[in-house]
Motif scaffolding. Structure first.
Motif, PDB file in Angstrom:
ATOM      1  N   VAL A 123       0.883  -1.227   0.030  1.00 60.68           N
ATOM      2  CA  VAL A 123      -0.220  -0.091   0.086  1.00 60.68           C
ATOM      3  C   VAL A 123       0.858   1.063   0.064  1.00 60.68           C
ATOM      4  CG1 VAL A 123      -1.746   1.445   1.331  1.00 60.68           C
ATOM      5  CG2 VAL A 123      -2.133  -1.231   1.311  1.00 60.68           C
ATOM      6  N   VAL A 124       0.841   2.308  -0.871  1.00 59.20           N
ATOM      7  CA  VAL A 124       1.516   3.300  -1.060  1.00 59.20           C
ATOM      8  C   VAL A 124       0.492   4.400  -0.740  1.00 59.20           C
ATOM      9  CG1 VAL A 124       2.753   4.926  -2.477  1.00 59.20           C
ATOM     10  CG2 VAL A 124       3.424   2.369  -2.619  1.00 59.20           C
ATOM     11  N   VAL A 125       0.873   5.175   0.348  1.00 54.44           N
ATOM     12  CA  VAL A 125      -0.231   6.452   0.747  1.00 54.44           C
ATOM     13  C   VAL A 125       0.667   7.838   0.124  1.00 54.44           C
ATOM     14  CG1 VAL A 125      -1.335   7.737   2.481  1.00 54.44           C
ATOM     15  CG2 VAL A 125      -0.961   5.212   2.693  1.00 54.44           C
TER      16      VAL A 125
ATOM     17  N   ALA B 118       5.285  13.084  -4.361  1.00 52.43           N
ATOM     18  CA  ALA B 118       4.861  12.358  -5.540  1.00 52.43           C
ATOM     19  C   ALA B 118       4.340  13.522  -6.732  1.00 52.43           C
ATOM     20  CB  ALA B 118       3.677  11.766  -5.110  1.00 52.43           C
ATOM     21  N   VAL B 119       4.761  13.127  -7.821  1.00 48.34           N
ATOM     22  CA  VAL B 119       4.670  14.010  -8.781  1.00 48.34           C
ATOM     23  C   VAL B 119       3.625  13.600 -10.210  1.00 48.34           C
ATOM     24  CG1 VAL B 119       6.359  15.585  -8.670  1.00 48.34           C
ATOM     25  CG2 VAL B 119       6.761  13.503 -10.151  1.00 48.34           C
ATOM     26  N   ALA B 120       3.509  11.995 -10.026  1.00 52.98           N
ATOM     27  CA  ALA B 120       2.831  11.659 -11.246  1.00 52.98           C
ATOM     28  C   ALA B 120       2.388   9.823 -10.659  1.00 52.98           C
ATOM     29  CB  ALA B 120       3.454  11.557 -12.788  1.00 52.98           C
ATOM     30  N   ILE B 121       1.334   9.583 -11.075  1.00 52.70           N
ATOM     31  CA  ILE B 121       0.667   8.368 -10.972  1.00 52.70           C
ATOM     32  C   ILE B 121       0.692   7.462 -12.492  1.00 52.70           C
ATOM     33  CG2 ILE B 121      -1.253   6.898 -10.210  1.00 52.70           C
ATOM     34  CD1 ILE B 121      -1.622   9.455  -8.485  1.00 52.70           C
ATOM     35  N   ASP B 122       1.142   6.272 -12.234  1.00 50.08           N
ATOM     36  CA  ASP B 122       0.670   5.547 -13.187  1.00 50.08           C
ATOM     37  C   ASP B 122      -0.079   4.357 -13.187  1.00 50.08           C
ATOM     38  OD1 ASP B 122       0.891   3.482 -15.432  1.00 50.08           O
ATOM     39  OD2 ASP B 122       2.928   3.159 -15.541  1.00 50.08           O
ATOM     40  N   PRO B 123      -1.626   4.410 -13.193  1.00 53.69           N
ATOM     41  CA  PRO B 123      -2.343   3.610 -12.778  1.00 53.69           C
ATOM     42  C   PRO B 123      -2.450   2.049 -13.435  1.00 53.69           C
ATOM     43  CG  PRO B 123      -3.748   5.353 -13.982  1.00 53.69           C
ATOM     44  CD  PRO B 123      -2.160   5.356 -14.010  1.00 53.69           C
ATOM     45  N   VAL B 124      -1.535   2.016 -14.868  1.00 52.40           N
ATOM     46  CA  VAL B 124      -1.716   0.820 -15.335  1.00 52.40           C
ATOM     47  C   VAL B 124      -0.569  -0.086 -14.893  1.00 52.40           C
ATOM     48  CG1 VAL B 124      -1.397  -0.224 -17.715  1.00 52.40           C
ATOM     49  CG2 VAL B 124      -2.819   1.941 -17.407  1.00 52.40           C
TER      50      VAL B 124
ATOM     51  N   TYR C 286       2.976   0.019  -6.430  1.00 51.21           N
ATOM     52  CA  TYR C 286       1.896  -0.312  -5.476  1.00 51.21           C
ATOM     53  C   TYR C 286       0.874  -1.485  -5.778  1.00 51.21           C
ATOM     54  CZ  TYR C 286      -0.937   2.646  -8.325  1.00 51.21           C
ATOM     55  OH  TYR C 286      -1.748   3.006  -9.450  1.00 51.21           O
ATOM     56  N   ASP C 287       0.285  -2.067  -4.799  1.00 51.99           N
ATOM     57  CA  ASP C 287      -0.854  -2.780  -5.196  1.00 51.99           C
ATOM     58  C   ASP C 287      -2.139  -1.851  -4.963  1.00 51.99           C
ATOM     59  OD1 ASP C 287       0.486  -5.612  -6.020  1.00 51.99           O
ATOM     60  OD2 ASP C 287       0.923  -5.108  -3.706  1.00 51.99           O
ATOM     61  N   LYS C 288      -2.063  -1.105  -4.200  1.00 55.86           N
ATOM     62  CA  LYS C 288      -3.191  -0.429  -3.663  1.00 55.86           C
ATOM     63  C   LYS C 288      -2.456   1.150  -3.434  1.00 55.86           C
ATOM     64  CE  LYS C 288      -7.449  -2.285  -3.625  1.00 55.86           C
ATOM     65  NZ  LYS C 288      -8.443  -1.749  -4.404  1.00 55.86           N
ATOM     66  N   LEU C 289      -3.153   2.039  -4.031  1.00 59.63           N
ATOM     67  CA  LEU C 289      -2.754   3.467  -3.873  1.00 59.63           C
ATOM     68  C   LEU C 289      -3.697   4.257  -3.182  1.00 59.63           C
ATOM     69  CD1 LEU C 289      -0.706   5.861  -4.325  1.00 59.63           C
ATOM     70  CD2 LEU C 289      -1.646   6.091  -6.377  1.00 59.63           C
TER      71      LEU C 289
ATOM     72  N   ALA D  57      -4.863  15.646 -11.954  1.00 63.12           N
ATOM     73  CA  ALA D  57      -3.932  15.110 -12.959  1.00 63.12           C
ATOM     74  C   ALA D  57      -3.980  13.404 -13.246  1.00 63.12           C
ATOM     75  CB  ALA D  57      -2.356  15.466 -12.502  1.00 63.12           C
ATOM     76  N   ALA D  58      -4.388  12.831 -12.142  1.00 61.22           N
ATOM     77  CA  ALA D  58      -4.890  11.243 -12.385  1.00 61.22           C
ATOM     78  C   ALA D  58      -6.114  11.080 -12.913  1.00 61.22           C
ATOM     79  CB  ALA D  58      -4.416  10.694 -11.118  1.00 61.22           C
ATOM     80  N   GLY D  59      -6.848  12.019 -13.413  1.00 60.07           N
ATOM     81  CA  GLY D  59      -8.341  11.725 -13.851  1.00 60.07           C
ATOM     82  C   GLY D  59      -9.016  11.331 -12.957  1.00 60.07           C
ATOM     83  N   LEU D  60      -9.305  11.819 -12.032  1.00 60.66           N
ATOM     84  CA  LEU D  60      -9.955  11.139 -10.732  1.00 60.66           C
ATOM     85  C   LEU D  60     -11.158  12.163 -10.352  1.00 60.66           C
ATOM     86  CD1 LEU D  60      -6.995  10.051  -8.449  1.00 60.66           C
ATOM     87  CD2 LEU D  60      -8.154   8.579  -9.894  1.00 60.66           C
ATOM     88  N   LEU D  61     -11.232  13.234 -11.041  1.00 61.22           N
ATOM     89  CA  LEU D  61     -12.458  14.251 -10.634  1.00 61.22           C
ATOM     90  C   LEU D  61     -13.733  13.698 -11.509  1.00 61.22           C
ATOM     91  CD1 LEU D  61     -10.725  17.718 -11.414  1.00 61.22           C
ATOM     92  CD2 LEU D  61     -11.130  16.443  -9.124  1.00 61.22           C
TER      93      LEU D  61
END
Lengths: 136, 418
Positions: free
Chosen positions: B35-37, B108-114, B128-131, B283-287
């Motif tokens: 888990v990464v927070v 943290a500056v960017a997330i790669d969800p794939v 991470y397995d879960k972010l 930035a991560a497209g979560l809105l």
């Protein structure tokens, strides 16, 4: 006692599933609900300052107090409003969790707390043993 | 008969475990889940602590550039001088030493969800397995406003001391202008509490001029009875309350705040801009998909994004409609931690999570009020809804509540950070 293979299988599989879940960290009943008290009453009910310490209080004491609070809400009591947020069954789970220091039976449901002795894993295997011997 | 059944039973249990392993989202079964927070405020610290508390087999990494967290809670008392910065500075040591959280002092500056990894400013890639994202708030720009000059003090730290300096700069009989942004914003009663303490401080230091409150909202957002009473009686003649008044630009070279009603002159000011989810969220497209969405769209059973799998958002950045506050962030963090622990055990989240809000606001240097509400999950709507009869404010501010405020804050600090 005569064995009932079908019944035995179902109960034992349930017990093993619970044991497996506990080994992987599945939560004991009431833990998440009780954790919502910790903002004011401390992690696991161990308040650090100025608020009632819930750890070590008896189940009947915590349950009785909360039920009384929600039954007669006084406007100047913040805890009465908090108590009003939970069903009697949820209050029972919270009270049991604090009374046992969190050593309640592993369960995936918030409404099915059962026994509350021993460690999480120990309790689960005790329950499994008792159920097996009963069925045997 | 018995032994036959036991053998079948063992086979069955083996099958269960094997099925669990096959359907498990994890890498090899031997590797610990990761888990990464991101973000070490009340939300991020609490989720890091509780995942480890509830299952120490899960690896938890907290990415946070600051060496400690400075709490917004009680920070208005640093503005008045009642408390010092050390009273609201919370260290990460306990998360590391007591709970074994791996703390990475980086941004943290960017997330790669794939690829399931986070890139940091220093060039690290953290898998991470879960972010869990807990980046707090970001602010809208206000034309002409430089928050380094005119503080918002809606994130504590240097901004808190800058606000204290503004207060000290008010000349005798001078005017202090503060603005309140459109809701939802962090800490609903907070701006009104601040207005009260600004007025109290000016009165106690015999400098009383005016505290001019410009509220973008049509009425007091929280504890309406408490604050209307304080503004019209306790601070009558000092606080001027202007609802539906929005700051449109700032011309601080001329000590002028421009509003939709026209310009206002000020000797000192505290402009709190409108708020939105922390930068990484957009930035991560979560809105959410609605136009102008400001907060992450999440499932309140687990706080997992409805848009990007395995990314959870808690605290002020999430958009469930629950109030944005440290206490609430802590509450959501535990629901998220519980869901993560269950996930790695191959289980669904708790189907009926509860959260609650409770907070104390100083109204004078000796009294405080409180505000509380309990939320329960409503399966029909999929929303967290206030439980009837639980939303309430203290009938009157008292010295007893002022004392309780410190008990509440100390326990909340400890439950989140130690």
């Amino acid at each position: 006692m005569k064995a009932h293979p079908k019944h035995l299988g179902r109960v034992a599989v349930l017990a093993l599933a619970l044991a497996a879940a506990a080994a992987h960290g599945a939560p004991p009943a009431g833990r998440l609900l009780a954790s919502q008290c910790a903002q004011c009453h401390g992690t696991n009910g161990q308040a650090v300052a100025g608020m009632e310490k819930l750890a070590g209080e008896s189940e009947s004491e915590i349950y009785g107090e909360l039920i009384k609070m929600k039954a007669s809400i006084k406007p100047d009591e913040i805890m009465h409003r908090q108590a009003a947020g939970y069903s009697d069954a949820q209050i029972r789970l919270i009270a049991r969790y604090f009374a046992t220091g969190g050593r309640t039976t592993a369960s995936t449901s918030t409404t099915s707390a059962t026994t509350s002795v021993g460690s999480t894993a120990g309790t689960t295997s005790t329950t499994a043993t008792r159920r097996k011997s009963h069925d045997d | 008969m018995f032994s036959h059944n036991r053998r079948k039973l063992l086979q069955a249990s083996g099958a269960i475990l094997a099925a669990g392993a096959m359907s498990s989202p994890l890498r090899a079964q031997t590797a610990a889940p990761r888990v990464v927070v991101i973000g070490g405020g009340f939300a991020g610290a609490t989720v890091a602590k509780y995942v480890r508390l509830w299952n120490p087999k899960i690896q938890v990494t907290l990415i946070e550039p600051n060496p400690n967290h400075v709490s917004c809670i009680l920070s208005n008392l640093v503005m008045t001088g009642a408390l010092g910065m050390t009273d609201i500075t919370l260290r990460y040591d306990n998360l590391r030493t007591k709970y074994g959280v791996n703390i990475v002092a980086d941004r943290a500056v960017a997330i790669d969800p794939v690829g399931r990894k986070v890139s940091t400013q220093n060039g690290s890639q953290i898998a991470y397995d879960k972010l869990v994202l807990a980046p707090g708030i970001d602010f809208d720009a206000v034309p002409g406003l430089d928050s380094a000059v005119l503080p918002h003090a809606w994130q504590a730290g240097p901004q808190t001391l800058a606000l204290k300096a503004q207060l000290q700069a008010v000349p005798s009989g001078g005017s202090f202008v503060m603005s309140i942004p459109l809701a939802p914003y962090r800490c609903p009663p907070g701006p009104y509490e601040r207005a009260c303490l600004l007025a109290d401080s000016l009165l106690r230091n015999r400098r009383a001029g005016k505290v001019i409150v410009l509220d973008a909202n049509p009425d007091v957002v929280a504890e309406a009875h408490t604050f209307h009473t304080a503004f019209s009686t306790t601070y009558a003649g000092v606080i001027e309350y202007h609802p539906s008044t929005e700051v449109t630009s700032v011309d601080w070279a001329n000590k002028t705040i421009n509003t939709n009603w026209g310009p206002i002159r000020a000797d000192a000011a505290n402009i709190i801009p409108r708020q939105k989810a922390g930068k990484l969220v957009a930035a991560a497209g979560l809105l959410g998909s609605a136009p102008g969405a400001r907060w992450a769209s999440v499932n309140p059973l687990s706080y997992e994004s409805t848009l990007v799998p395995n990314v959870h958002v808690i605290g002020d950045s999430q958009g469930t409609g629950q109030p944005k506050s440290g206490h609430m962030a802590n509450a959501q963090a535990k629901v998220c931690a519980d869901a993560l622990v269950r996930y790695f055990a191959g289980e669904a989240p708790d189907p009926a999570p509860m959260t609650n809000s409770a907070c104390y606001s100083p109204i004078t240097s000796k009294t405080a009020s409180w505000l509380t509400v309990v939320f329960g999950y409503d399966a029909a709507s999929g929303l967290m809804k206030p439980v009837p009869n639980t939303l309430a404010e203290a009938p009157t501010p008292t010295s007893g509540h002022y004392e309780d405020m410190f008990g509440w804050a100390k326990n909340l600090f400890a439950d989140s950070f130690s």
